[in-house]
Motif scaffolding. Structure first.
Motif, PDB file in Angstrom:
ATOM      1  N   GLY A  51      33.587  70.139  21.951  1.00  0.00           N
ATOM      2  CA  GLY A  51      32.881  71.405  22.141  1.00  0.00           C
ATOM      3  C   GLY A  51      32.715  72.188  20.864  1.00  0.00           C
ATOM      4  O   GLY A  51      32.307  73.338  20.887  1.00  0.00           O
ATOM      5  N   ARG A  52      33.023  71.581  19.723  1.00  0.00           N
ATOM      6  CA  ARG A  52      32.952  72.293  18.462  1.00  0.00           C
ATOM      7  C   ARG A  52      31.742  71.865  17.633  1.00  0.00           C
ATOM      8  O   ARG A  52      31.667  72.142  16.451  1.00  0.00           O
ATOM      9  CB  ARG A  52      34.234  72.052  17.649  1.00  0.00           C
ATOM     10  N   GLY A  53      30.817  71.156  18.250  1.00  0.00           N
ATOM     11  CA  GLY A  53      29.669  70.672  17.495  1.00  0.00           C
ATOM     12  C   GLY A  53      28.818  71.805  16.956  1.00  0.00           C
ATOM     13  O   GLY A  53      28.601  72.803  17.633  1.00  0.00           O
ATOM     14  N   ASN A  54      28.340  71.654  15.741  1.00  0.00           N
ATOM     15  CA  ASN A  54      27.492  72.667  15.125  1.00  0.00           C
ATOM     16  C   ASN A  54      26.138  72.059  14.783  1.00  0.00           C
ATOM     17  O   ASN A  54      25.523  72.414  13.793  1.00  0.00           O
ATOM     18  CB  ASN A  54      28.178  73.207  13.855  1.00  0.00           C
ATOM     19  N   SER A 157      17.968  58.798   8.908  1.00  0.00           N
ATOM     20  CA  SER A 157      19.183  59.551   8.607  1.00  0.00           C
ATOM     21  C   SER A 157      19.032  60.280   7.282  1.00  0.00           C
ATOM     22  O   SER A 157      18.426  59.769   6.339  1.00  0.00           O
ATOM     23  CB  SER A 157      20.404  58.618   8.552  1.00  0.00           C
ATOM     24  N   LEU A 158      19.567  61.493   7.224  1.00  0.00           N
ATOM     25  CA  LEU A 158      19.543  62.299   6.011  1.00  0.00           C
ATOM     26  C   LEU A 158      20.549  61.744   5.014  1.00  0.00           C
ATOM     27  O   LEU A 158      21.686  61.422   5.368  1.00  0.00           O
ATOM     28  CB  LEU A 158      19.878  63.751   6.342  1.00  0.00           C
ATOM     29  N   MET A 159      20.133  61.658   3.750  1.00  0.00           N
ATOM     30  CA  MET A 159      21.004  61.124   2.709  1.00  0.00           C
ATOM     31  C   MET A 159      21.546  62.215   1.798  1.00  0.00           C
ATOM     32  O   MET A 159      22.715  62.228   1.459  1.00  0.00           O
ATOM     33  CB  MET A 159      20.242  60.105   1.870  1.00  0.00           C
ATOM     34  N   ARG A 160      20.671  63.130   1.368  1.00  0.00           N
ATOM     35  CA  ARG A 160      21.103  64.181   0.440  1.00  0.00           C
ATOM     36  C   ARG A 160      20.073  65.300   0.395  1.00  0.00           C
ATOM     37  O   ARG A 160      18.934  65.137   0.829  1.00  0.00           O
ATOM     38  CB  ARG A 160      21.310  63.609  -0.960  1.00  0.00           C
ATOM     39  N   GLY A 161      20.506  66.416  -0.162  1.00  0.00           N
ATOM     40  CA  GLY A 161      19.610  67.547  -0.371  1.00  0.00           C
ATOM     41  C   GLY A 161      19.988  68.260  -1.656  1.00  0.00           C
ATOM     42  O   GLY A 161      21.077  68.049  -2.208  1.00  0.00           O
ATOM     43  N   LYS A 166      22.759  70.757  -0.226  1.00  0.00           N
ATOM     44  CA  LYS A 166      23.735  69.748  -0.650  1.00  0.00           C
ATOM     45  C   LYS A 166      24.791  69.562   0.438  1.00  0.00           C
ATOM     46  O   LYS A 166      25.308  70.527   0.986  1.00  0.00           O
ATOM     47  CB  LYS A 166      24.405  70.169  -1.962  1.00  0.00           C
ATOM     48  N   GLY A 167      25.113  68.305   0.728  1.00  0.00           N
ATOM     49  CA  GLY A 167      26.106  68.009   1.758  1.00  0.00           C
ATOM     50  C   GLY A 167      25.541  67.864   3.152  1.00  0.00           C
ATOM     51  O   GLY A 167      26.295  67.612   4.096  1.00  0.00           O
ATOM     52  N   ILE A 168      24.221  67.992   3.310  1.00  0.00           N
ATOM     53  CA  ILE A 168      23.628  67.917   4.638  1.00  0.00           C
ATOM     54  C   ILE A 168      23.835  66.533   5.253  1.00  0.00           C
ATOM     55  O   ILE A 168      23.805  65.513   4.566  1.00  0.00           O
ATOM     56  CB  ILE A 168      22.119  68.262   4.576  1.00  0.00           C
ATOM     57  N   LYS A 169      24.074  66.512   6.561  1.00  0.00           N
ATOM     58  CA  LYS A 169      24.217  65.271   7.314  1.00  0.00           C
ATOM     59  C   LYS A 169      23.387  65.378   8.583  1.00  0.00           C
ATOM     60  O   LYS A 169      23.188  66.470   9.121  1.00  0.00           O
ATOM     61  CB  LYS A 169      25.686  65.027   7.673  1.00  0.00           C
ATOM     62  N   GLY A 170      22.916  64.243   9.061  1.00  0.00           N
ATOM     63  CA  GLY A 170      22.154  64.254  10.295  1.00  0.00           C
ATOM     64  C   GLY A 170      21.256  63.043  10.403  1.00  0.00           C
ATOM     65  O   GLY A 170      21.267  62.148   9.555  1.00  0.00           O
ATOM     66  N   GLY A 171      20.450  63.015  11.452  1.00  0.00           N
ATOM     67  CA  GLY A 171      19.537  61.908  11.667  1.00  0.00           C
ATOM     68  C   GLY A 171      19.089  61.861  13.103  1.00  0.00           C
ATOM     69  O   GLY A 171      19.355  62.776  13.898  1.00  0.00           O
ATOM     70  N   GLY A 172      18.392  60.801  13.447  1.00  0.00           N
ATOM     71  CA  GLY A 172      17.892  60.664  14.806  1.00  0.00           C
ATOM     72  C   GLY A 172      16.985  59.464  14.935  1.00  0.00           C
ATOM     73  O   GLY A 172      17.200  58.431  14.298  1.00  0.00           O
ATOM     74  N   THR A 173      15.952  59.603  15.752  1.00  0.00           N
ATOM     75  CA  THR A 173      15.029  58.507  16.016  1.00  0.00           C
ATOM     76  C   THR A 173      13.613  58.911  15.635  1.00  0.00           C
ATOM     77  O   THR A 173      13.307  60.097  15.488  1.00  0.00           O
ATOM     78  CB  THR A 173      15.058  58.111  17.496  1.00  0.00           C
ATOM     79  N   TYR A 174      12.752  57.909  15.485  1.00  0.00           N
ATOM     80  CA  TYR A 174      11.353  58.199  15.195  1.00  0.00           C
ATOM     81  C   TYR A 174      10.456  57.193  15.903  1.00  0.00           C
ATOM     82  O   TYR A 174      10.877  56.085  16.258  1.00  0.00           O
ATOM     83  CB  TYR A 174      11.072  58.182  13.688  1.00  0.00           C
ATOM     84  N   VAL A 191      19.016  65.660  14.821  1.00  0.00           N
ATOM     85  CA  VAL A 191      19.872  66.815  14.574  1.00  0.00           C
ATOM     86  C   VAL A 191      20.346  66.797  13.126  1.00  0.00           C
ATOM     87  O   VAL A 191      20.306  65.768  12.459  1.00  0.00           O
ATOM     88  CB  VAL A 191      21.110  66.816  15.499  1.00  0.00           C
ATOM     89  N   TYR A 192      20.801  67.961  12.651  1.00  0.00           N
ATOM     90  CA  TYR A 192      21.531  68.006  11.388  1.00  0.00           C
ATOM     91  C   TYR A 192      22.751  68.882  11.577  1.00  0.00           C
ATOM     92  O   TYR A 192      22.780  69.771  12.441  1.00  0.00           O
ATOM     93  CB  TYR A 192      20.650  68.503  10.236  1.00  0.00           C
ATOM     94  N   ASP A 193      23.763  68.614  10.750  1.00  0.00           N
ATOM     95  CA  ASP A 193      25.014  69.361  10.810  1.00  0.00           C
ATOM     96  C   ASP A 193      25.125  70.210   9.547  1.00  0.00           C
ATOM     97  O   ASP A 193      25.318  69.678   8.457  1.00  0.00           O
ATOM     98  CB  ASP A 193      26.194  68.389  10.902  1.00  0.00           C
ATOM     99  N   PRO A 194      24.999  71.528   9.668  1.00  0.00           N
ATOM    100  CA  PRO A 194      25.032  72.387   8.482  1.00  0.00           C
ATOM    101  C   PRO A 194      26.429  72.727   7.991  1.00  0.00           C
ATOM    102  O   PRO A 194      26.571  73.388   6.950  1.00  0.00           O
ATOM    103  CB  PRO A 194      24.318  73.655   8.974  1.00  0.00           C
ATOM    104  N   SER A 195      27.476  72.268   8.672  1.00  0.00           N
ATOM    105  CA  SER A 195      28.826  72.740   8.364  1.00  0.00           C
ATOM    106  C   SER A 195      29.290  72.386   6.949  1.00  0.00           C
ATOM    107  O   SER A 195      30.093  73.109   6.366  1.00  0.00           O
ATOM    108  CB  SER A 195      29.824  72.202   9.383  1.00  0.00           C
ATOM    109  N   GLU A 196      28.804  71.263   6.390  1.00  0.00           N
ATOM    110  CA  GLU A 196      29.232  70.846   5.055  1.00  0.00           C
ATOM    111  C   GLU A 196      28.226  71.210   3.967  1.00  0.00           C
ATOM    112  O   GLU A 196      28.410  70.872   2.800  1.00  0.00           O
ATOM    113  CB  GLU A 196      29.477  69.342   5.025  1.00  0.00           C
ATOM    114  N   MET A 197      27.156  71.897   4.339  1.00  0.00           N
ATOM    115  CA  MET A 197      26.130  72.258   3.378  1.00  0.00           C
ATOM    116  C   MET A 197      26.556  73.448   2.521  1.00  0.00           C
ATOM    117  O   MET A 197      27.257  74.345   2.981  1.00  0.00           O
ATOM    118  CB  MET A 197      24.805  72.575   4.093  1.00  0.00           C
ATOM    119  N   VAL A 198      26.126  73.430   1.265  1.00  0.00           N
ATOM    120  CA  VAL A 198      26.464  74.516   0.341  1.00  0.00           C
ATOM    121  C   VAL A 198      26.040  75.859   0.910  1.00  0.00           C
ATOM    122  O   VAL A 198      26.744  76.854   0.810  1.00  0.00           O
ATOM    123  CB  VAL A 198      25.809  74.269  -1.033  1.00  0.00           C
TER     124      VAL A 198
END
Length: 202
Positions: A51-54, A157-161, A166-174, A191-198
């Motif tokens: 339940g902690r997904g961001n 899938s996201l590799m870098r920004g 910076k630090g972005i993670k995420g991905g999905g389907t196309y 989706v992307y997860d902003p928790s590790e982004m600068v």
């Protein structure tokens, strides 16, 4: 003793070297992508369970011009077995929105293996956002026809920004549509997860 200074490698050895190098890159990249997909799936399941997904949902549509340039090398094991590398210019008709910034356009480079009527595609795209930063993502999928119109499905899938991404993670389907003029259009969701982004770190 033969004079080695007069030895000149045959052209077929050069192409064989390139072929082996391309296949090695393709296999390594596919293995890496599988591990990343597994990691993203596990991360998503853990977040949902706790339940902690961001995670933030995203979707968009990007159209890429026909390849320019495009190079190909035939594999001499069977008719129609070809390795190709190409570059395309792309524009987002429905941009991805990440932390309020929108994707505008970019460049896509792909490595494709054509075998038995199927195109196995592994691509990378670098996009510029309207705030000047960039995002890099990769995709893997299959196209069941050499020329359009044809459709395909795959994963991205996201590799870098850069900058705050910076630090972005995420991905999905196309889903991809290959046009008759060799242009293509992709519809992405994920989706992307902003928790590790600068930009999200305090």
């Amino acid at each position: 003793m033969p004079d080695v200074t007069k030895f000149k490698p045959r052209p077929q050895f050069h192409y064989l070297f390139l072929l082996l190098l391309a296949l090695s890159i393709s296999v390594t990249a596919q293995d890496r992508d599988k591990e990343k997909d597994k990691g993203l799936e596990k991360q998503s399941k853990r977040a949902e369970a706790s339940g902690r997904g961001n995670f933030v949902k995203v979707e968009g549509k990007v159209r890429c011009d026909k390849p320019d340039p495009e190079h190909s090398i035939e594999v001499p094991d069977r008719p129609g077995h070809v390795l190709m590398i190409s570059k395309r210019k792309c524009n987002w008709t429905e941009p991805l929105v990440v932390m309020g910034a929108k994707t505008r356009g970019g460049v896509a480079v792909s490595f494709t293996e054509k075998m038995e009527g199927t195109l196995h595609v592994h691509g990378f795209e670098v996009d510029t956002l309207d705030d000047g930063e960039t995002l890099t993502w990769q995709s893997m999928g299959q196209v069941l026809a050499e020329k359009g119109p044809a459709t395909a499905k795959g994963r991205w899938s996201l590799m870098r920004g850069t900058g705050k991404f910076k630090g972005i993670k995420g991905g999905g389907t196309y889903e991809e549509k290959l046009e008759a003029n060799d242009g293509l259009e992709l519809e992405l969701e994920g989706v992307y997860d902003p928790s590790e982004m600068v930009g999200e770190k305090k």
